[in-house]
Design an enzyme around this catalytic site. Structure first.
Site, mmCIF file in Angstrom:
data_model
loop_
_atom_site.group_PDB
_atom_site.id
_atom_site.type_symbol
_atom_site.label_atom_id
_atom_site.label_comp_id
_atom_site.label_asym_id
_atom_site.label_seq_id
_atom_site.Cartn_x
_atom_site.Cartn_y
_atom_site.Cartn_z
ATOM 1 C CE LYS A 54 -3.770 -2.328 2.248
ATOM 2 N NZ LYS A 54 -4.434 -2.700 3.641
ATOM 3 C CD GLN A 98 -3.785 -4.414 6.234
ATOM 4 O OE1 GLN A 98 -3.539 -3.282 6.237
ATOM 5 N NE2 GLN A 98 -4.312 -5.699 6.182
ATOM 6 C CG ASP A 121 -9.763 0.541 5.464
ATOM 7 O OD1 ASP A 121 -9.046 -0.165 4.452
ATOM 8 O OD2 ASP A 121 -8.368 0.227 6.385
HETATM 9 N N1 GUN Z 1 -7.376 -7.006 5.885
HETATM 10 C C1 GUN Z 1 -7.792 -7.026 4.985
HETATM 11 N N2 GUN Z 1 -8.064 -6.978 3.802
HETATM 12 C C2 GUN Z 1 -8.309 -4.534 4.763
HETATM 13 C C3 GUN Z 1 -8.889 -4.125 4.237
HETATM 14 O O1 GUN Z 1 -8.822 -4.042 3.205
HETATM 15 N N3 GUN Z 1 -8.065 -3.335 4.887
HETATM 16 C C4 GUN Z 1 -7.667 -3.231 5.692
HETATM 17 N N4 GUN Z 1 -7.740 -1.535 6.787
HETATM 18 N N5 GUN Z 1 -7.590 -4.324 6.723
HETATM 19 C C5 GUN Z 1 -7.516 -5.633 6.044
#
Ligand code: GUN
Length: 294
Positions: A54, A98, A121
């Site tokens: 990311k 995350q 998100d």
């Molecule tokens: N863990 C798995 N997918 C995601 C996501 O799209 N965002 C976040 N913050 N954590 C995740």
């Protein structure tokens, strides 16, 4: 061999990111440098890879990024204090914590603490509410990426029967809301469904997001259906580590009309839509500041 069109999420994500670069440049010319803060608690190896990707993609797109890595034994107070500081920082436009969090940290409390305007998100209850009402600005990245791929393959989705396999807050539920918004008839099947494969076999569109390696085989799929595989499962085959989806690709590809591979399908789209949300958040925050200053 495979009859299905192989949906290239990697190539499509690259196209999306390319178009975003121009948006970032224009924003920078207006004095706003979009910035994403990424928070990782603990040392889960898969989360570490996601976070690194990311941050890398943000930089490649011209988006500033700040990484906060905290030990697994971080207290909820410490994490909430960090989020409050990021909420208050005008240079930060997007905040991503995350998931999953280490045991002992309450995911709901953490998500609730993120300012909805910076919740790239789309997990905050205020943004979930907007999504369900059909006027989301920050929709969850993975389902949004899936919807983009579906539109690329099938165009208008109106009237199609979509089956979402899995009901997680991150993918299944928002995916169902987005498909409904796109005028699909939507069925959600889950671990308590008594006839999951039979329901799935009725679908024009299948989105698999259950986290069960290769659960869906050809018996679940109507000939010609579009299959989107959100699963990323790490398994061992003949002693070798391998990434597989929730769909048994080799079994389903001869039956489906189109299918995403794992890896190289949905994964890159999630990151592309995270960047899109970060830019959207920056644009809105900048517009708000301009309006206040005027
Ligand atoms: N863990 C798995 N997918 C995601 C996501 O799209 N965002 C976040 N913050 N954590 C995740």
């Amino acid at each position: 061999m495979s009859a299905a069109q192989r949906i290239d999420g990697k190539a499509e994500a690259a196209r999306v990111l390319d178009s975003l670069r121009d948006d970032v440049e224009r924003l920078r010319e207006q004095g706003c440098a979009p910035c994403l803060a990424v928070v990782l608690v603990g040392d889960d190896p898969a989360s570490d890879v996601y976070v690194r990707n990311k941050v890398l993609r943000a930089r490649e797109t011209g988006i500033e990024s700040v990484e906060h890595r905290l030990p697994a034994n971080t207290s909820e107070d410490t994490l909430l204090t960090l989020i409050a500081a990021l909420n208050a920082d005008p240079a930060v436009h997007g905040i991503l914590v995350q998931m999953p969090l280490p045991a002992g940290l309450d995911e709901h409390a953490v998500i609730d603490a993120i300012a909805p305007a910076k919740d790239v998100d789309g997990f905050h209850p205020a943004n979930v509410g907007q999504l369900v009402l059909g006027d989301a600005t920050l929709a969850p990245c993975t389902p949004n990426g899936c919807l983009h791929l579906l539109r690329q393959v099938a165009g208008d989705l109106s009237g199609k029967h979509a089956v979402v396999v899995g009901r997680s807050n991150i993918v299944g539920k928002p995916m169902a809301a987005l498909l409904l918004q796109a005028n699909c008839s939507v069925t959600v099947v889950h671990s308590r469904s008594t006839n999951a494969a039979a329901l799935c076999r009725q679908a024009d569109i299948v989105v698999a997001a259950v986290g069960r390696p290769r659960l869906l085989d050809a018996g679940w799929i109507k000939p010609g259906a579009i299959v989107i595989d959100v699963g990323i499962n790490r398994i061992e085959i003949d002693g070798q580590p391998k990434l597989v989806g929730d769909v048994d690709f080799d079994s389903v590809a001869p039956v489906a009309g189109a299918i995403t591979p794992v890896p190289g399908g949905v994964g890159p789209m999630t990151i592309a839509f995270l960047m899109k949300n970060t830019i959207a958040a920056a644009v809105r925050q900048q517009a708000m500041r301009d309006a206040i200053a005027a």
